[in-house]
Design a protein around this motif. Sequence first.
Motif: not given
Length: 318
Positions: A18, A21-22, A64
Amino acid sequence: MTSSTSNLRPLSAGLQQIAVDELNEVPQRVARDIAALRDWLDKQPHLCSCIDEQFLLAFLRGTKFSLEKAKQKIDRFYTLQKAIPEVFNEHRLADDPQVLEIIRAGVILRIPLDEEDTGPAVTIIRACSYDLDKFKFQDIIRVGSMFGEIMMFEDDNATVSGYMEIMDMTGVTAANLFALQPQMLSKFSAYADEAMPTRQKGIHFLNVPGAFETGFNSLRSFFPEKIKNRVSVSSDPEAIFERIPRKYLPEEYGGTKGSIKDILEQMEAKILSYREYFQETQNYGCNEKLREDSNPLFQRPEESHFGADGSFRMLNID
């Protein structure tokens, strides 16, 4: 600034996927990004910050892996804390008698997840389980904020998948509703949204008596815009199982994960293990007089619920 003596904790395979990917996490680059944040903090005379690796990694994941946004988030983290002295004050210590009394009252329950679970971290707030004559809502928020910071250090579900809050309103009265202090709720929710690196995935008011559903639904107007759609209100006692699997809940909630007493004993031991950290936080913060940046983060107060001077700007309520 305090130095770090810890090593980065590896993620489980599911959470690592995760994060990649995120959250744009590149495992081979994490150490370099943390070093860059430390270097930046070392050059900010107005900031006195924790520089623990896991602490800084939480901000990178929360933005992020945008280094510039992580810098802004850390700056906001300390700048906006100063704007909420009712919460961030001399009582925010692991061994403060009031903090320990609130934990023992069972107002806040941190719900442990299985190691392979990749869902958001879960906290239950038992809003009616404290003495209204003894504690203010801001005292409860203070303890909640302390566990929020502990999540940043050691709850990978929280830093990767976010967190969810269950507000258990069993036994709510008009006095409890008044004690919620909507403006304080709004103020701290704005801080959680703008300054905390862990992402809020939902606030669910459960076991709300039918007579109070309208009142609790009106609380949505006190939350930041993007949080409003993550707030739900229900009077159905079974609704909690839609949010948290029974296997994670204590017996008092119809689950099989021990008792509330077991959870509270673990929480008290946990917060006491952070005694030194919370003592150090008394020295952390932001001194605007020492800020050298000619373009401070708060030059555009319309982007924040807090004004340029760090004071809380009232929300426009519909």
